[in-house]
Design a protein around this motif. Structure first.
Motif, PDB file in Angstrom:
ATOM      1  N   GLY A   1       0.794  -1.220   0.000  1.00  0.00           N
ATOM      2  CA  GLY A   1       0.000   0.000   0.000  1.00  0.00           C
ATOM      3  C   GLY A   1       0.826   1.269   0.000  1.00  0.00           C
ATOM      4  N   MET A   2       1.921   1.269   0.756  1.00  0.00           N
ATOM      5  CA  MET A   2       2.748   2.472   0.819  1.00  0.00           C
ATOM      6  C   MET A   2       3.446   2.733  -0.508  1.00  0.00           C
ATOM      7  N   GLU A   3       3.736   1.669  -1.259  1.00  0.00           N
ATOM      8  CA  GLU A   3       4.362   1.867  -2.568  1.00  0.00           C
ATOM      9  C   GLU A   3       3.410   2.570  -3.523  1.00  0.00           C
ATOM     10  N   TYR A   4       2.143   2.180  -3.493  1.00  0.00           N
ATOM     11  CA  TYR A   4       1.163   2.852  -4.347  1.00  0.00           C
ATOM     12  C   TYR A   4       0.883   4.265  -3.847  1.00  0.00           C
ATOM     13  N   ARG A   5       0.858   4.430  -2.537  1.00  0.00           N
ATOM     14  CA  ARG A   5       0.573   5.754  -1.985  1.00  0.00           C
ATOM     15  C   ARG A   5       1.657   6.763  -2.343  1.00  0.00           C
ATOM     16  N   HIS A   6       2.929   6.333  -2.247  1.00  0.00           N
ATOM     17  CA  HIS A   6       4.045   7.249  -2.519  1.00  0.00           C
ATOM     18  C   HIS A   6       4.587   7.101  -3.936  1.00  0.00           C
ATOM     19  N   ARG A   7       3.898   6.292  -4.762  1.00  0.00           N
ATOM     20  CA  ARG A   7       4.248   6.123  -6.170  1.00  0.00           C
ATOM     21  C   ARG A   7       5.673   5.613  -6.375  1.00  0.00           C
ATOM     22  N   THR A   8       6.106   4.718  -5.484  1.00  0.00           N
ATOM     23  CA  THR A   8       7.420   4.092  -5.666  1.00  0.00           C
ATOM     24  C   THR A   8       7.304   2.723  -6.340  1.00  0.00           C
ATOM     25  N   ILE A   9       6.075   2.280  -6.633  1.00  0.00           N
ATOM     26  CA  ILE A   9       5.898   0.965  -7.230  1.00  0.00           C
ATOM     27  C   ILE A   9       6.536   0.901  -8.625  1.00  0.00           C
ATOM     28  N   ALA A  10       6.517   2.024  -9.358  1.00  0.00           N
ATOM     29  CA  ALA A  10       7.137   2.039 -10.684  1.00  0.00           C
ATOM     30  C   ALA A  10       8.632   1.770 -10.580  1.00  0.00           C
ATOM     31  N   THR A  11       9.276   2.366  -9.577  1.00  0.00           N
ATOM     32  CA  THR A  11      10.707   2.123  -9.368  1.00  0.00           C
ATOM     33  C   THR A  11      10.964   0.667  -9.016  1.00  0.00           C
ATOM     34  N   THR A  12      10.093   0.090  -8.192  1.00  0.00           N
ATOM     35  CA  THR A  12      10.236  -1.313  -7.812  1.00  0.00           C
ATOM     36  C   THR A  12      10.114  -2.221  -9.026  1.00  0.00           C
ATOM     37  N   VAL A  13       9.135  -1.945  -9.887  1.00  0.00           N
ATOM     38  CA  VAL A  13       8.941  -2.765 -11.088  1.00  0.00           C
ATOM     39  C   VAL A  13      10.133  -2.626 -12.028  1.00  0.00           C
ATOM     40  N   LEU A  14      10.618  -1.407 -12.202  1.00  0.00           N
ATOM     41  CA  LEU A  14      11.776  -1.194 -13.068  1.00  0.00           C
ATOM     42  C   LEU A  14      13.022  -1.887 -12.525  1.00  0.00           C
ATOM     43  N   THR A  15      13.135  -1.957 -11.216  1.00  0.00           N
ATOM     44  CA  THR A  15      14.318  -2.553 -10.589  1.00  0.00           C
ATOM     45  C   THR A  15      14.263  -4.078 -10.606  1.00  0.00           C
ATOM     46  N   LEU A  16      13.115  -4.638 -10.222  1.00  0.00           N
ATOM     47  CA  LEU A  16      13.014  -6.095 -10.060  1.00  0.00           C
ATOM     48  C   LEU A  16      12.432  -6.794 -11.284  1.00  0.00           C
ATOM     49  N   ARG A  17      11.738  -6.037 -12.133  1.00  0.00           N
ATOM     50  CA  ARG A  17      11.237  -6.491 -13.430  1.00  0.00           C
ATOM     51  C   ARG A  17      10.098  -7.510 -13.373  1.00  0.00           C
ATOM     52  N   SER A  18      10.271  -8.636 -12.720  1.00  0.00           N
ATOM     53  CA  SER A  18       9.270  -9.700 -12.737  1.00  0.00           C
ATOM     54  C   SER A  18       8.217  -9.501 -11.649  1.00  0.00           C
ATOM     55  N   PRO A  19       6.912  -9.436 -12.010  1.00  0.00           N
ATOM     56  CA  PRO A  19       5.857  -9.314 -10.996  1.00  0.00           C
ATOM     57  C   PRO A  19       5.872 -10.476 -10.003  1.00  0.00           C
ATOM     58  N   ALA A  20       6.117 -11.685 -10.512  1.00  0.00           N
ATOM     59  CA  ALA A  20       6.162 -12.847  -9.615  1.00  0.00           C
ATOM     60  C   ALA A  20       7.286 -12.699  -8.607  1.00  0.00           C
ATOM     61  N   ARG A  21       8.417 -12.172  -9.047  1.00  0.00           N
ATOM     62  CA  ARG A  21       9.552 -11.982  -8.142  1.00  0.00           C
ATOM     63  C   ARG A  21       9.243 -10.905  -7.107  1.00  0.00           C
ATOM     64  N   ILE A  22       8.576  -9.843  -7.532  1.00  0.00           N
ATOM     65  CA  ILE A  22       8.225  -8.767  -6.609  1.00  0.00           C
ATOM     66  C   ILE A  22       7.306  -9.280  -5.512  1.00  0.00           C
ATOM     67  N   VAL A  23       6.246  -9.982  -5.914  1.00  0.00           N
ATOM     68  CA  VAL A  23       5.280 -10.484  -4.935  1.00  0.00           C
ATOM     69  C   VAL A  23       5.917 -11.550  -4.050  1.00  0.00           C
ATOM     70  N   ALA A  24       6.731 -12.427  -4.634  1.00  0.00           N
ATOM     71  CA  ALA A  24       7.386 -13.474  -3.840  1.00  0.00           C
ATOM     72  C   ALA A  24       8.317 -12.869  -2.798  1.00  0.00           C
ATOM     73  N   ALA A  25       9.080 -11.851  -3.202  1.00  0.00           N
ATOM     74  CA  ALA A  25      10.001 -11.211  -2.262  1.00  0.00           C
ATOM     75  C   ALA A  25       9.234 -10.530  -1.132  1.00  0.00           C
ATOM     76  N   LYS A  26       8.176  -9.811  -1.481  1.00  0.00           N
ATOM     77  CA  LYS A  26       7.378  -9.152  -0.461  1.00  0.00           C
ATOM     78  C   LYS A  26       6.737 -10.173   0.479  1.00  0.00           C
ATOM     79  N   ALA A  27       6.240 -11.278  -0.094  1.00  0.00           N
ATOM     80  CA  ALA A  27       5.600 -12.308   0.721  1.00  0.00           C
ATOM     81  C   ALA A  27       6.597 -12.950   1.677  1.00  0.00           C
ATOM     82  N   LEU A  28       7.801 -13.231   1.209  1.00  0.00           N
ATOM     83  CA  LEU A  28       8.806 -13.860   2.069  1.00  0.00           C
ATOM     84  C   LEU A  28       9.229 -12.923   3.200  1.00  0.00           C
ATOM     85  N   VAL A  29       9.377 -11.645   2.894  1.00  0.00           N
ATOM     86  CA  VAL A  29       9.774 -10.680   3.925  1.00  0.00           C
ATOM     87  C   VAL A  29       8.659 -10.509   4.957  1.00  0.00           C
TER      88      VAL A  29
END
Length: 243
Positions: free
Chosen positions: A82-110
């Motif tokens: 939620g904070m990524e969407y609120r502060h509009r940092t999700i675009a940076t996260t997608v550009l950095t990590l590229r894969s949606p599955a990897r992004i969600v998996a990393a967030k879920a594991l943390v």
């Protein structure tokens, strides 16, 4: 802005480092985790232990987690997306990590690691309260089963909060859903439709935590399946959206 996303799996470790670096900089992460332990400590100090066995004291202390601790960890999970969407940092996260599955998996594991660790510390505080204040000790087998089921419930609730935030892209909406679903919606559905509580996700997992019986571990499966489905949906939604 549309962002091209690679579907290659790639290493997860850099994604975990990136996700943890973002989560640990949020003040809310430490406030919510600290509140969990503080509330458990207050409960241990205020609890009346007269006439109760060590096992009863321990399980009573754990009963704080499903209705209250789980909400705090759900809020932590919601903030992770939620904070990524609120502060509009999700675009940076997608550009950095590229894969949606990897992004969600990393967030879920943390989130799972923080939720499990925090709930585990709270369970340890409860156990120490039984030993020091109650001057007794719980049955080790029942205590371990009860603690494991309760920690699992809290962790899965945090992951549901994360997934719903990814689906809704709104921290407020996701937190409302994560709180009202187990506390209001499921009890109403069970009562109105006369559903078997053992197949209703949060209700079944909560029953398992309250019973503290290892032989009923299958009751956690509906919530595990729901969590996996929501996380998969969150990854799919992230891959199909403009961020």
């Amino acid at each position: 802005m549309s962002v091209g996303v690679s579907n290659s799996p790639g290493p997860v470790l850099p994604a975990l480092r990136y996700t943890w670096a973002g989560l640990r900089t949020l003040r809310s992460t430490w406030v919510l985790s600290g509140l969990v332990v503080l509330l458990q400590l207050c409960f241990a100090l205020a609890d009346s232990r007269v006439g109760s066995t060590g096992t009863e004291q321990f399980i009573k202390g754990l009963s704080l987690m499903p209705p209250l601790t789980a909400v705090l960890i759900a809020a932590l999970g919601v903030n992770t997306f939620g904070m990524e969407y609120r502060h509009r940092t999700i675009a940076t996260t997608v550009l950095t990590l590229r894969s949606p599955a990897r992004i969600v998996a990393a967030k879920a594991l943390v989130v799972a690691a923080v939720g499990t660790g925090t709930a585990g510390v709270a369970a340890a505080v409860d156990y120490l309260g039984v030993l020091t204040i109650g001057q007794t000790s719980p049955d080790s087998g029942r205590a371990l089963a009860a603690a494991g089921a309760t920690v699992l419930y809290v962790t899965l609730t945090g992951l549901v909060g994360l997934a719903v935030a990814g689906l809704t892209r709104s921290a407020v909406a996701a937190l409302c859903i994560a709180v009202l679903w187990p506390a209001v919606l499921e009890p109403l559905l069970v009562a109105a439709l006369r559903l078997d509580p053992r197949v209703v996700p949060f209700t079944a997992a909560k029953r398992l935590a309250e019973a503290g019986a290892g032989e009923h571990g299958y009751e956690a499966l509906p919530l595990v399946a729901l969590t996996a489905l929501l996380l998969a949906g969150s990854a799919l939604a992230l891959s199909r959206r403009d961020v």
